[in-house]
Write a protein that holds these residues in place. Structure first.
Motif, mmCIF file in Angstrom:
data_model
loop_
_atom_site.group_PDB
_atom_site.id
_atom_site.type_symbol
_atom_site.label_atom_id
_atom_site.label_comp_id
_atom_site.label_asym_id
_atom_site.label_seq_id
_atom_site.Cartn_x
_atom_site.Cartn_y
_atom_site.Cartn_z
ATOM 1 N N LEU A 177 30.554 31.008 -9.828
ATOM 2 C CA LEU A 177 31.073 30.997 -11.201
ATOM 3 C C LEU A 177 31.507 32.397 -11.645
ATOM 4 C CD1 LEU A 177 28.708 28.418 -12.904
ATOM 5 C CD2 LEU A 177 31.153 28.157 -12.378
ATOM 6 N N ALA A 178 30.830 33.427 -11.170
ATOM 7 C CA ALA A 178 31.258 34.793 -11.494
ATOM 8 C C ALA A 178 32.643 35.064 -10.906
ATOM 9 C CB ALA A 178 30.240 35.806 -10.972
ATOM 10 N N VAL A 179 32.865 34.615 -9.667
ATOM 11 C CA VAL A 179 34.179 34.782 -9.039
ATOM 12 C C VAL A 179 35.232 33.981 -9.801
ATOM 13 C CG1 VAL A 179 35.516 34.210 -6.954
ATOM 14 C CG2 VAL A 179 33.320 35.406 -6.748
ATOM 15 N N VAL A 180 34.906 32.757 -10.168
ATOM 16 C CA VAL A 180 35.843 31.908 -10.921
ATOM 17 C C VAL A 180 36.207 32.564 -12.248
ATOM 18 C CG1 VAL A 180 35.987 29.714 -12.203
ATOM 19 C CG2 VAL A 180 35.224 29.721 -9.828
ATOM 20 N N ASP A 181 35.213 33.104 -12.941
ATOM 21 C CA ASP A 181 35.487 33.768 -14.222
ATOM 22 C C ASP A 181 36.451 34.942 -14.037
ATOM 23 O OD1 ASP A 181 33.824 32.000 -15.602
ATOM 24 O OD2 ASP A 181 32.105 33.368 -15.577
ATOM 25 N N LEU A 182 36.226 35.720 -12.982
ATOM 26 C CA LEU A 182 37.108 36.864 -12.733
ATOM 27 C C LEU A 182 38.507 36.407 -12.361
ATOM 28 C CD1 LEU A 182 34.587 39.156 -10.849
ATOM 29 C CD2 LEU A 182 35.574 39.544 -13.132
ATOM 30 N N ARG A 233 40.728 45.447 -14.013
ATOM 31 C CA ARG A 233 39.260 45.553 -14.041
ATOM 32 C C ARG A 233 38.616 44.327 -13.413
ATOM 33 N NH1 ARG A 233 36.582 50.098 -15.372
ATOM 34 N NH2 ARG A 233 34.986 48.681 -16.078
ATOM 35 N N ALA A 234 39.148 43.154 -13.699
ATOM 36 C CA ALA A 234 38.604 41.928 -13.105
ATOM 37 C C ALA A 234 38.818 41.926 -11.591
ATOM 38 C CB ALA A 234 39.257 40.707 -13.752
ATOM 39 N N ALA A 235 39.980 42.383 -11.143
ATOM 40 C CA ALA A 235 40.261 42.432 -9.707
ATOM 41 C C ALA A 235 39.324 43.404 -9.003
ATOM 42 C CB ALA A 235 41.720 42.816 -9.470
ATOM 43 N N GLN A 236 39.030 44.523 -9.636
ATOM 44 C CA GLN A 236 38.096 45.481 -9.052
ATOM 45 C C GLN A 236 36.693 44.882 -8.952
ATOM 46 O OE1 GLN A 236 38.893 48.615 -11.862
ATOM 47 N NE2 GLN A 236 40.191 49.722 -10.408
ATOM 48 N N ALA A 237 36.269 44.181 -9.969
ATOM 49 C CA ALA A 237 34.941 43.558 -9.963
ATOM 50 C C ALA A 237 34.869 42.392 -8.975
ATOM 51 C CB ALA A 237 34.589 43.080 -11.371
ATOM 52 N N LEU A 238 36.011 41.776 -8.720
ATOM 53 C CA LEU A 238 36.059 40.616 -7.820
ATOM 54 C C LEU A 238 35.552 40.957 -6.417
ATOM 55 C CD1 LEU A 238 36.889 37.664 -7.425
ATOM 56 C CD2 LEU A 238 39.207 38.477 -6.952
ATOM 57 N N VAL A 239 35.828 42.154 -5.964
ATOM 58 C CA VAL A 239 35.400 42.566 -4.622
ATOM 59 C C VAL A 239 33.879 42.464 -4.497
ATOM 60 C CG1 VAL A 239 35.368 44.479 -2.975
ATOM 61 C CG2 VAL A 239 37.411 44.064 -4.359
ATOM 62 N N ALA A 240 33.161 43.016 -5.454
ATOM 63 C CA ALA A 240 31.698 42.987 -5.407
ATOM 64 C C ALA A 240 31.165 41.569 -5.570
ATOM 65 C CB ALA A 240 31.119 43.894 -6.486
ATOM 66 N N LYS A 241 31.761 40.798 -6.469
ATOM 67 C CA LYS A 241 31.282 39.429 -6.690
ATOM 68 C C LYS A 241 31.564 38.541 -5.482
ATOM 69 C CE LYS A 241 29.595 40.079 -10.731
ATOM 70 N NZ LYS A 241 28.150 40.057 -10.932
ATOM 71 N N ALA A 242 32.685 38.757 -4.812
ATOM 72 C CA ALA A 242 32.986 37.988 -3.596
ATOM 73 C C ALA A 242 31.968 38.319 -2.508
ATOM 74 C CB ALA A 242 34.404 38.268 -3.118
ATOM 75 N N ALA A 243 31.541 39.565 -2.419
ATOM 76 C CA ALA A 243 30.517 39.952 -1.445
ATOM 77 C C ALA A 243 29.184 39.291 -1.782
ATOM 78 C CB ALA A 243 30.376 41.473 -1.405
ATOM 79 N N THR A 244 28.869 39.193 -3.055
ATOM 80 C CA THR A 244 27.633 38.522 -3.479
ATOM 81 C C THR A 244 27.686 37.036 -3.124
ATOM 82 O OG1 THR A 244 27.390 40.111 -5.279
ATOM 83 C CG2 THR A 244 26.142 38.073 -5.466
ATOM 84 N N LEU A 245 28.844 36.422 -3.320
ATOM 85 C CA LEU A 245 29.036 35.019 -2.951
ATOM 86 C C LEU A 245 28.855 34.845 -1.446
ATOM 87 C CD1 LEU A 245 29.875 32.101 -3.561
ATOM 88 C CD2 LEU A 245 32.246 32.874 -3.542
ATOM 89 N N ARG A 246 29.486 35.722 -0.674
ATOM 90 C CA ARG A 246 29.332 35.677 0.786
ATOM 91 C C ARG A 246 27.868 35.822 1.181
ATOM 92 N NH1 ARG A 246 30.929 40.912 2.915
ATOM 93 N NH2 ARG A 246 28.837 41.301 2.123
#
Length: 106
Positions: free
Chosen positions: A24-29, A46-59
């Motif tokens: 859901l964090a990735v979807v929000d971004l 800013r959302a694209a920059q945060a997406l990298v970290a959230k995608a890693a958390t999802l992985r």
């Protein structure tokens, strides 16, 4: 008057809960980055920059599930959790908005 009480979340493993939260964090971004929605480039950046970290958390959540032997996604249970957490509305922000009237463009 109080808002209606949400149904309880279904029982999830810790890894499943992390998966749902990260997803859901990735979807929000992605919804904030969606070029079909109004906004400014800075908030999209800013959302694209945060997406990298959230995608890693999802992985990482999926890796933990796999390592623990949770080899199957229980879609019905996870879908219920997504609905309780307003996942349908949140995911709709990622989609291209439906065209209302007018002529189709090439």
């Amino acid at each position: 008057m109080l808002p209606p009480e949400l149904p309880p979340l279904p029982a999830l493993t810790r890894a499943e809960g992390d998966l749902i939260d990260s997803y859901l964090a990735v979807v929000d971004l992605l919804g904030r980055i969606n070029p079909a929605r109004p906004g400014d480039t800075y908030s999209g950046l800013r959302a694209a920059q945060a997406l990298v970290a959230k995608a890693a958390t999802l992985r990482d959540a999926l890796v933990r599930m796999h390592q623990r032997g949770e080899s199957e996604l229980h879609a019905e249970t996870l879908t219920r959790a997504l609905r309780v957490l307003d996942g349908e509305r949140r995911a709709a922000r990622v989609a291209v908005p439906i065209r209302h009237g007018g002529s189709p463009s090439a």
